[in-house]
Write a protein that holds these residues in place. Sequence first.
Motif, PDB file in Angstrom:
ATOM      1  N   GLY A   1      34.494  41.134  27.250  1.00  0.00           N
ATOM      2  CA  GLY A   1      34.832  42.323  28.033  1.00  0.00           C
ATOM      3  C   GLY A   1      33.591  42.988  28.588  1.00  0.00           C
ATOM      4  O   GLY A   1      33.538  43.368  29.762  1.00  0.00           O
ATOM      5  N   ALA A   2      32.564  43.126  27.753  1.00  0.00           N
ATOM      6  CA  ALA A   2      31.326  43.764  28.190  1.00  0.00           C
ATOM      7  C   ALA A   2      30.700  42.978  29.333  1.00  0.00           C
ATOM      8  O   ALA A   2      30.125  43.557  30.269  1.00  0.00           O
ATOM      9  N   HIS A   3      30.813  41.675  29.282  1.00  0.00           N
ATOM     10  CA  HIS A   3      30.274  40.852  30.357  1.00  0.00           C
ATOM     11  C   HIS A   3      30.993  41.152  31.671  1.00  0.00           C
ATOM     12  O   HIS A   3      30.379  41.195  32.736  1.00  0.00           O
ATOM     13  N   LEU A   4      32.296  41.405  31.584  1.00  0.00           N
ATOM     14  CA  LEU A   4      33.060  41.698  32.807  1.00  0.00           C
ATOM     15  C   LEU A   4      32.552  42.965  33.482  1.00  0.00           C
ATOM     16  O   LEU A   4      32.366  42.998  34.692  1.00  0.00           O
ATOM     17  N   SER A   5      32.298  44.019  32.664  1.00  0.00           N
ATOM     18  CA  SER A   5      32.003  45.313  33.281  1.00  0.00           C
ATOM     19  C   SER A   5      30.503  45.584  33.397  1.00  0.00           C
ATOM     20  O   SER A   5      30.110  46.430  34.175  1.00  0.00           O
ATOM     21  N   LEU A   6      29.688  44.895  32.616  1.00  0.00           N
ATOM     22  CA  LEU A   6      28.246  45.164  32.688  1.00  0.00           C
ATOM     23  C   LEU A   6      27.454  43.945  33.131  1.00  0.00           C
ATOM     24  O   LEU A   6      26.226  43.989  33.217  1.00  0.00           O
ATOM     25  N   GLY A   7      28.138  42.852  33.403  1.00  0.00           N
ATOM     26  CA  GLY A   7      27.436  41.622  33.760  1.00  0.00           C
ATOM     27  C   GLY A   7      27.008  41.620  35.210  1.00  0.00           C
ATOM     28  O   GLY A   7      25.987  42.197  35.567  1.00  0.00           O
ATOM     29  N   TYR A   8      27.792  41.023  36.067  1.00  0.00           N
ATOM     30  CA  TYR A   8      27.370  40.853  37.456  1.00  0.00           C
ATOM     31  C   TYR A   8      27.825  41.976  38.345  1.00  0.00           C
ATOM     32  O   TYR A   8      27.206  42.285  39.339  1.00  0.00           O
ATOM     33  N   ILE A   9      28.944  42.602  37.984  1.00  0.00           N
ATOM     34  CA  ILE A   9      29.294  43.842  38.664  1.00  0.00           C
ATOM     35  C   ILE A   9      29.281  44.923  37.607  1.00  0.00           C
ATOM     36  O   ILE A   9      29.797  44.729  36.504  1.00  0.00           O
ATOM     37  N   THR A  10      28.698  46.050  37.904  1.00  0.00           N
ATOM     38  CA  THR A  10      28.640  47.121  36.918  1.00  0.00           C
ATOM     39  C   THR A  10      29.664  48.177  37.303  1.00  0.00           C
ATOM     40  O   THR A  10      29.351  49.149  37.985  1.00  0.00           O
ATOM     41  N   MET A  11      30.871  47.923  36.899  1.00  0.00           N
ATOM     42  CA  MET A  11      31.945  48.877  37.149  1.00  0.00           C
ATOM     43  C   MET A  11      33.119  48.547  36.257  1.00  0.00           C
ATOM     44  O   MET A  11      33.165  47.468  35.667  1.00  0.00           O
ATOM     45  N   PHE A  12      34.038  49.507  36.118  1.00  0.00           N
ATOM     46  CA  PHE A  12      35.277  49.215  35.418  1.00  0.00           C
ATOM     47  C   PHE A  12      36.438  49.505  36.351  1.00  0.00           C
ATOM     48  O   PHE A  12      36.440  50.533  37.027  1.00  0.00           O
ATOM     49  N   THR A  13      37.361  48.577  36.435  1.00  0.00           N
ATOM     50  CA  THR A  13      38.581  48.848  37.192  1.00  0.00           C
ATOM     51  C   THR A  13      39.776  48.640  36.283  1.00  0.00           C
ATOM     52  O   THR A  13      39.685  47.939  35.274  1.00  0.00           O
ATOM     53  N   GLU A  14      40.874  49.264  36.686  1.00  0.00           N
ATOM     54  CA  GLU A  14      42.121  49.090  35.936  1.00  0.00           C
ATOM     55  C   GLU A  14      42.426  47.609  35.769  1.00  0.00           C
ATOM     56  O   GLU A  14      42.241  46.836  36.701  1.00  0.00           O
ATOM     57  N   ASN A  15      42.884  47.254  34.611  1.00  0.00           N
ATOM     58  CA  ASN A  15      43.300  45.876  34.351  1.00  0.00           C
ATOM     59  C   ASN A  15      42.244  44.867  34.767  1.00  0.00           C
ATOM     60  O   ASN A  15      42.512  43.887  35.449  1.00  0.00           O
ATOM     61  N   MET A  16      40.985  45.200  34.402  1.00  0.00           N
ATOM     62  CA  MET A  16      39.854  44.412  34.856  1.00  0.00           C
ATOM     63  C   MET A  16      39.899  42.964  34.351  1.00  0.00           C
ATOM     64  O   MET A  16      39.412  42.053  35.008  1.00  0.00           O
ATOM     65  N   SER A  17      40.480  42.757  33.161  1.00  0.00           N
ATOM     66  CA  SER A  17      40.473  41.405  32.599  1.00  0.00           C
ATOM     67  C   SER A  17      41.381  40.458  33.385  1.00  0.00           C
ATOM     68  O   SER A  17      41.231  39.238  33.295  1.00  0.00           O
ATOM     69  N   SER A  18      42.290  41.045  34.155  1.00  0.00           N
ATOM     70  CA  SER A  18      43.169  40.328  35.086  1.00  0.00           C
ATOM     71  C   SER A  18      43.635  38.957  34.582  1.00  0.00           C
ATOM     72  O   SER A  18      43.456  37.947  35.249  1.00  0.00           O
TER      73      SER A  18
END
Lengths: 328, 523
Positions: A215-232
Amino acid sequence: MEILDKLVNVALIAATLRTTAPILLVALGGSFTTKAGIFNIGLEGQMLAGAFFAVLGSIWTGSAFAGVACGVAAALVFALVFAVLVVSFRANEVVVGLALNILAGGMTISLMKAIFGTRGSIVGQGIVGLPKVQLPGARAVLGSWAPLISGFTPIVYVAFIAVPLLVLFYNRTRLGLYIRVVGEKPEAAEALGISITRVRYIASLLCGLLAGLAGAHLSLGYITMFTENMSSGRGFMAVAILIFSNGDPLKVLAGCLLFGFADASSLRLQTFGYPSYLVLTVPYVVALTALFALSYRARPKIIAETLASMQRLLSTDRNTGPDGKHPL
Amino acid sequence: MVSNAGSPTLHMKAEMAVALTGITKRFGAFVANDGIDLAVRRGEIHAIIGENGAGKTTLMNILFGLLQPDEGSIRLNGEETVVTDPAVAIKAGLGMVHQHFKLVPSLSVADNVFLGMEICRHGLIDHAAQIARTRELSKRFGLQVDPTERVGLLSVGIEQRIEILKVLVRGARTIILDEPTAVLTPQESRELFQTLRSFVAEGMTVIFISHHLEEVMEVSDTVTVLRNGKRVATRPTAELSKDELVRMMVGREVSFDRRPRAPSQGDVVLEVKDLWARDDRRLPALRNVSFTVRSGEVVGIAGVAGNGQTELAEVLSGLRPASHGAARLKGRDLATLFPRDIREAGLAHVPGDRMVRGVDRNASIAANMLMGRQHRAPWSSSGVLNWTAISQNASRLIKDFDIRAQGPGDAVKRLSGGNIQKVVLAREFTNGADFLLIDQPTRGVDIGAQEAIHDEIMRQRAAGRAILLISVQLDELAALADRILVMFNGRIMGEVAGDGADEDRIGMMMAGVAAPERAAEPA
């Protein structure tokens, strides 16, 4: 040829590794629970919680690594709740997993509203992304192929190094062996005085650890943001891969690479001007096709039995048909 | 047999390896163990014998910490011990080889042996050392296994050796074996007995659960008999005769003799002519089989297991297609009928593997007794089941067939093997069918239940049923059958009359040697 060159190149492979990392991590996490005999459908929620709290942590502390720690801690809490309900209270694992997924989705949305007053996504606000690791000497040795091993965030390296480590873990360590035994033959574990409850708790928490990293990789890895239902849906994709790989780390890697490759090429295909909605289905279509091909070979027993009994029925017809006595 | 009981080096109070006092265990209203005392001397083979459901396994599970007694106390090596879980028992030097093996199929033999106490080096499991140690132990006690092989690929007999090795590696000095020979071939059983003797020769103690008289007489030093959850007696084996043992087990006399009956010449019910069939590997399993069964007679099928008996039963019950030839039940060709139609046409089938085809182990006794007639009155009307009638019928059958259960709502899986078989028999024998196909009716069933089952079969014969009895037990066939057909490699090698059953002649035919004369078959 030109199109192929454009399609498959170093950048694409590097992108594949990048997109593979989160799903690989979460699937490897799920490998612990799968091997321990728990069907963990809650990977999606653990990953989402990890992504959200990683962003939160990085804003609060100003450090990307503290953010990752926050994300992991959140995923661990989810994993612990899952374990308490499923292992200790014997609740149905699918119901609990789904409930936690829904909880993660709703909770991240309402916390986002409460803390940031926004809906949809958190961008900027002082989020610190993970640094990219430039391996010294990579460019000198590999030249233009250097992006294949260098320039990823630390979590990508963790994901890929985790694969051989898990192989070693399952084959050569006690805990790994016990996890396998508890999943495969719990009564054997019980008879030998191995605590099924304890092993399943540990497996759940290890799963939370890796899901949080993913999860941390999703939001802090290549894009630094959080969106709803980010894990999609990556968590669900991981569940599918786990079912067909039976949690074996190498098979998990193969499945995840396939999905990552399809994901990366779909991004690339968008540049060819195909409708983006169609292109975005590519990874899922590829994954489904691959899973179907795999599952047909190693089809579950019930399907094999049905096929066999149908064949038997057909052969009965054939055998008795010609004498003309058969009424069918 | 070696007995170290008098050895001066042993301390007096430790002379008893195991001493149970007043053990009582209840499951609901059912008392599985009722104040049982048991003392096992060090260095003896102590057999515990009793019918199915007598409480043998429950008692051993209590001793090993898998169950907690409601009353009573346990002394291990002279010390009062509360065996809260198996770890306590293992620590006290107890080891148990369960009836159902608890091995992990995907792991190697050595991994399974050392599971829970792995040999580690630098924090990693040392596979080489485990393999070497397994090999050494298997040599020492004559337990032949290849430590590197995967358990999932091995036979039951070898799996049992692995279970024994597991127990040995844990340093067990007292080994409990729960019905160890039930899964073994006679050859494997003999090897096992030798291993057990080598254990007592090294001063170890063996507790051996069985309902097989010959084995107990052959291998044990002392016998404890349990009946209905109570201990009947504990006696040195040498002082006992087989008759006495049987009397103590079942509380009444049992006869193995041939049942007297009047010869019957009824109508032909089943006619099998030139029947061929293939097995699951598509190889011929039945070759040119012909015979008839008349009403009021019992035709036995003898043969070593795996010579086509299973396939014959499957063809006759519609579960396997014949590739050639015909089987007719009251004139109707079975090949044209589905299994249910065959049952409607007058077949009752007691399958060889009751757990697979006989019962749904998770369903209640009442539901299991209903199966196959759920669409008929009075059990249902307009597609709605009449549970009152079903459950009353089940209660009656439980009484008639002496099934040891709490009631019709009891799940079948909670019953012992013999009682499960009685559930199947109760259902099939009360179906009103003219033809009874009975496959291994007493496999894994204790003597008392065996006799009841035999009586029931003879009652069905007297009622004019045509009975095909498939059994691997010659004495059973000799006692019940009017004629015995011997199968070998899918063929019928010959026929002998039941009253002139000569074990040598049947044995020759079972081994594939054609009998010189064959009684004319009434056709």
